[in-house]
Write a protein that holds these residues in place. Structure first.
Motif, PDB file in Angstrom:
ATOM      1  N   UNK A  64       0.810  -1.216   0.000  1.00  0.00           N
ATOM      2  CA  UNK A  64       0.000   0.000   0.000  1.00  0.00           C
ATOM      3  C   UNK A  64       0.840   1.260   0.000  1.00  0.00           C
ATOM      4  N   UNK A  65       2.165   1.103   0.046  1.00  0.00           N
ATOM      5  CA  UNK A  65       3.055   2.257   0.218  1.00  0.00           C
ATOM      6  C   UNK A  65       4.187   2.210  -0.801  1.00  0.00           C
ATOM      7  N   UNK A  80      12.106  12.764   1.257  1.00  0.00           N
ATOM      8  CA  UNK A  80      11.283  11.680   0.717  1.00  0.00           C
ATOM      9  C   UNK A  80       9.808  12.029   0.737  1.00  0.00           C
ATOM     10  N   UNK A  81       9.082  11.416  -0.178  1.00  0.00           N
ATOM     11  CA  UNK A  81       7.627  11.384  -0.137  1.00  0.00           C
ATOM     12  C   UNK A  81       7.186   9.934  -0.042  1.00  0.00           C
ATOM     13  N   UNK A 120      -2.402  15.530   1.099  1.00  0.00           N
ATOM     14  CA  UNK A 120      -0.948  15.721   1.276  1.00  0.00           C
ATOM     15  C   UNK A 120      -0.697  16.202   2.697  1.00  0.00           C
ATOM     16  N   UNK A 121       0.110  15.468   3.432  1.00  0.00           N
ATOM     17  CA  UNK A 121       0.432  15.791   4.819  1.00  0.00           C
ATOM     18  C   UNK A 121       1.914  16.165   4.911  1.00  0.00           C
ATOM     19  N   UNK A 122       2.194  17.401   5.323  1.00  0.00           N
ATOM     20  CA  UNK A 122       3.569  17.904   5.390  1.00  0.00           C
ATOM     21  C   UNK A 122       3.985  18.107   6.844  1.00  0.00           C
ATOM     22  N   UNK A 160      -2.913   9.216  -0.100  1.00  0.00           N
ATOM     23  CA  UNK A 160      -2.279  10.064   0.915  1.00  0.00           C
ATOM     24  C   UNK A 160      -0.802  10.212   0.574  1.00  0.00           C
ATOM     25  N   UNK A 161      -0.355  11.455   0.525  1.00  0.00           N
ATOM     26  CA  UNK A 161       1.058  11.760   0.295  1.00  0.00           C
ATOM     27  C   UNK A 161       1.615  12.297   1.605  1.00  0.00           C
ATOM     28  N   UNK A 162       2.681  11.673   2.100  1.00  0.00           N
ATOM     29  CA  UNK A 162       3.290  12.079   3.366  1.00  0.00           C
ATOM     30  C   UNK A 162       4.709  12.561   3.104  1.00  0.00           C
ATOM     31  N   UNK A 163       4.957  13.808   3.472  1.00  0.00           N
ATOM     32  CA  UNK A 163       6.325  14.344   3.473  1.00  0.00           C
ATOM     33  C   UNK A 163       6.746  14.411   4.939  1.00  0.00           C
TER      34      UNK A 163
END
Length: 842
Positions: A64-65, A80-81, A120-122, A160-163
């Motif tokens: 999933x990632x 990274x993302x 997007x979570x920064x 979901x994009x996580x930085x």
């Protein structure tokens, strides 16, 4: 044929079964952050490399990632993302990305209907607000964790994009200091040294820039690589995770007023939808929180506003803690705030954001599509076309267009010449003007319509004058460009090719080379010439030669003054000019038609200055960073940073220029140190006081700078009310607005400028004209152009000094009351600072 088909189906089923088994085994090996790191998450700080390792661990053990490296920090730390979604979405992630861009009109084609919301979570844009990177690991794990049925349901409708770490260098600076400072067990008492981070702190990046104020201006490397990736995805929801005072409860959306008028009603209202979802979780856990206070949505360069102006729902979440909280701290009310508390709250709002976004995915996507549909067809705002005159300096035009390109704001040229009416940025009035074919246009009828409006709107409407940041930033003023804003739509022709053409040289061995002095690129070329030991001179007066007019400040590189370079002279000078794409004008004589001949005393040698910058305790890291970045990254010229804690031992005679940044006023230099600086200036040194640093010199012996007070008004007596105190105070407040400054262009400090300069004024500090010295830049009676300034502040700032030069013995003092290097985005101010360093006092 049937047997072959059955065989293929059987093979496919077997492959799927094997894949499922492999995936199940990988999922079984997926470890929580605490298991992977070897300590309970929240009990220690996790260094950068281990955060990155854990992100990769999750990607390696979950279908999933996936992970993408999108850049490195200034100090070489990777950025990274992580992308998280359902198996179905992960298998077509690139398709989802391209499909979303079709919704914006930035990519051609019709978008598919079955698209997930992109969230997007920064985390950790401020390095010493570090709980969020810890929360990022936990959030990623919870989304990928086998058995998390809620997450599986959400990921059917969301990508979901996580930085996990936007500012690796600042965070590592903080973490390393804390680990060196704290004992085996954290000391929760606020006075303990582990709660008092030393200068410069970890908030900023390597060059001490606040990355959360750089989303629109992209002056920093980390911002550029991050926003490039943001533009590739154009998310629908963006969260910027922060920390505030450790005494404060948690803050989440909806944001405070004022909202910029470009923000849509739906964007405004959906913040309430998200906030109510968070509140339900916080209510359940009896956690305190607040909304609609302090953090407004006006200044465009934040991690919440910039996404807003790109069609997303942008939000700031603020956890109490910050650098002072450490691993645990005792609050005034008697509770102990721990790192585990802080990261838990961030995990909760992060997951809640994914949940509510997935639940409303269809509505979010439809509104996002409407946002861009309207941008292309019915743009908002008063002005529909922004004109940038083609007669502007080409270096400034290229710098502006580079910024627009990074944000995908379209521009072109005029299709035909015509007479039109528009707002003249120079005069501040509606005027008739002639549109020419070589003029550039930015139309509001484009996908990035709102961002174009934000950049070029002459006077943004401000409903509420109590704001969190500056209130003016218009790009004609920032780049020093002439142009107009029109309420009329004007057709735009496509533009291809370079803005600037650099012609070849006309002769091989001229008497001298001339170069105009107009922009930062000219400073950069001069810096390169001086580093290569080329003798450069400059004209103190305008002159005419070979039918060409040259302004004061023109660089003159003569053959006779570079005899030591021998046969290398021409190739060296030409190569340097070519490297910086600057036009050299070779001339065969030093005998001018008007002005001063090249052998005149009015043509001065530019000595190679040895420049020092005061830094350390009592100076502002942000202001220090602006100067450091200018020399190190923008003009590539040597700079020595001197710290205040050993300034007594510094021999100032090793330097020609000393720059004072803003800081804690008189605490930067004590009386004895100030006397030392005065003696050095009198012996020939040059002191440059930037912005707030001038407060340290005002009304002091031997310094001509004097404060100007607003005349008291005793004609009316008003009784103040306690509840209105903040709004009563802002009448004397300037929140960062643009003022038109009259310039003495005959003075070296103003070389390269016309009779005016648009200055970003950051406060209401007012100074009298210099009695002894040159008042190079001053305000007039009606100087305010754009942004909020209280009526008392406007009155105080009339007829005041903005830029001045005072002689002191054999040296000089340059007063730059307004900081021309502020956040590195006020492009037109950089020449002013370059003049202070290279031209004044020669």
């Amino acid at each position: 044929m049937i047997k072959s088909l059955n065989f293929k189906l059987a093979a496919f089923a077997l492959l799927a079964a094997v894949s499922a088994v492999v995936d199940a085994r990988a999922q079984e090996q997926l470890r929580s952050p605490s298991d992977y790191l070897g300590y309970e998450l929240g009990s220690k700080w996790t260094p950068h490399h281990r955060v990155m390792d854990y992100i990769r661990h999750v990607a390696d053990h979950s279908s999933l990632v996936s992970v993408k490296k999108y850049g490195e920090s200034n100090e070489g730390r990777e950025m990274l993302l992580a992308f998280v979604s359902s198996r179905e979405h992960m298998d077509r992630l690139e398709e989802i990305r391209r499909n979303n861009l079709k919704r914006t009109g930035l990519t051609e084609g019709a978008p598919a209907a079955d698209s997930p919301a992109i969230v997007w979570l920064s985390y950790n844009v401020h390095g010493n607000e570090p709980s969020s990177s810890e929360a990022a690991m936990k959030t990623l794990y919870e989304l990928a964790r086998p058995g998390n049925r809620d997450a599986r349901r959400w990921l059917r409708d969301a990508v979901v994009v996580i930085d996990p770490m936007l500012n690796p260098d600042g965070r590592q600076r903080y973490i390393q200091w804390y680990r060196q400072t704290a004992g085996e067990l954290p000391n929760i008492h606020p006075e303990a040294r582990e709660h008092h981070e030393p200068w410069p702190g970890g908030r900023t990046n390597h060059y001490y820039f606040d990355l959360n104020r750089d989303w629109a201006w992209l002056t920093q490397h980390e911002s550029r690589v991050r926003v490039a990736e943001f533009q590739r995805w154009m998310p629908h929801i963006h969260v910027d995770f922060h920390e505030q005072s450790y005494e404060a409860p948690y803050y989440f959306a909806p944001a405070a007023e004022p909202f910029h008028h470009a923000i849509t009603d739906w964007q405004h209202d959906f913040q309430y939808t998200i906030g109510k979802n968070h509140a339900a979780y916080f209510n359940k856990n009896n956690w305190l929180y607040f909304t609609r206070e302090v953090f407004d949505l006006f200044y465009p360069s934040y991690g919440d506003t910039y996404p807003m102006f790109n069609g997303a729902i942008g939000m700031t979440y603020e956890q109490g803690g910050h650098s002072r909280a450490g691993l645990g701290i005792l609050k005034t009310e008697g509770d102990t705030l721990t790192l585990k508390d802080r990261l838990t709250h961030h995990v909760t709002t992060g997951l809640s954001t994914v949940e509510v976004s997935a639940r409303h995915a269809e509505e979010i996507i439809e509104e996002f599509s409407n946002y861009y549909r309207k941008s292309n067809r019915e743009p908002t705002g008063k002005y529909k076309t922004f004109v940038i005159k083609g007669s502007n300096n080409p270096d400034k035009l290229e710098a502006l267009f580079e910024l627009l390109d990074r944000h995908q704001v379209a521009y072109g040229k005029a299709k035909k010449e015509q007479s039109l009416t528009g707002y003249n940025y120079t005069t501040g009035k509606e005027e008739r003007f002639q549109l020419r074919r070589d003029d550039y246009l930015v139309s509001a009828y484009q996908p990035k319509s709102i961002l174009a409006r934000i950049f070029f709107e002459p006077r943004p409407e401000l409903e509420d004058s109590v704001t969190y940041d500056i209130t003016a930033w218009e790009q004609h003023y920032a780049f020093g460009l002439e142009g107009y804003a029109m309420t009329k739509k004007v057709e735009v022709a496509s533009f291809e090719g370079p803005v600037k053409e650099v012609a070849g040289l006309r002769t091989e061995k001229p008497y001298a080379y001339l170069a105009r002095w107009q922009d930062t690129q000219d400073i950069k070329m001069l810096a390169d010439l001086l580093r290569k030991e080329v003798d450069v001179r400059h004209a103190r007066r305008a002159f005419v030669l070979d039918g060409e007019q040259y302004a004061a400040g023109t660089l003159i590189i003569t053959r006779t003054n570079n005899r030591t370079l021998g046969g290398r002279f021409d190739r060296l000078v030409q190569d340097i000019a070519a490297r910086h794409r600057q036009q050299l004008m070779p001339v065969e004589t030093g005998f001018v038609k008007s002005g001063a001949d090249f052998g005149s005393s009015s043509v001065r040698h530019i000595a190679k200055p040895r420049v020092a910058l005061l830094s350390g305790r009592s100076t502002s890291p942000n202001r220090v960073g602006e100067v450091w970045h200018f020399f190190d990254q923008q003009i590539n010229y040597p700079l020595t940073l001197l710290r205040t804690d050993y300034f007594d031992d510094v021999d100032l005679h090793n330097y020609d220029v000393l720059v004072l940044p803003a800081g804690s006023g008189s605490q930067m230099l004590d009386e004895q140190q100030l006397q030392k600086v005065k003696a050095w200036v009198s012996a020939g040194g040059k002191l440059i006081a930037l912005g707030g640093a001038n407060k340290m010199l005002v009304d002091r012996d031997d310094f001509s700078l004097a404060s100007r007070a607003l005349p008291s008004d005793t004609s009316k007596v008003e009784i103040d009310t306690f509840g209105a105190q903040q709004r009563q105070r802002i009448s004397d407040f300037n929140a960062g607005s643009i003022f038109k400054v009259r310039m003495d262009s005959t003075h070296p400090l103003a070389f390269g400028y016309d009779s005016h300069y648009f200055s970003l004024k950051l406060n209401s500090d007012a100074y009298k004209f210099l009695d002894e010295g040159w008042n190079v830049g001053v305000t007039g009676e009606e100087s305010h152009m754009s942004g909020f300034a209280g009526y008392k502040a406007k009155e105080r700032l009339k007829n005041t000094l903005v830029f001045g030069v005072q002689r002191m013995g054999s040296g000089s003092i340059v007063y730059l009351v307004d900081n021309p290097l502020f956040r590195a985005f006020w492009h037109n101010g950089k020449l002013l600072f370059g003049n202070a360093v290279f031209m004044v006092g020669q």
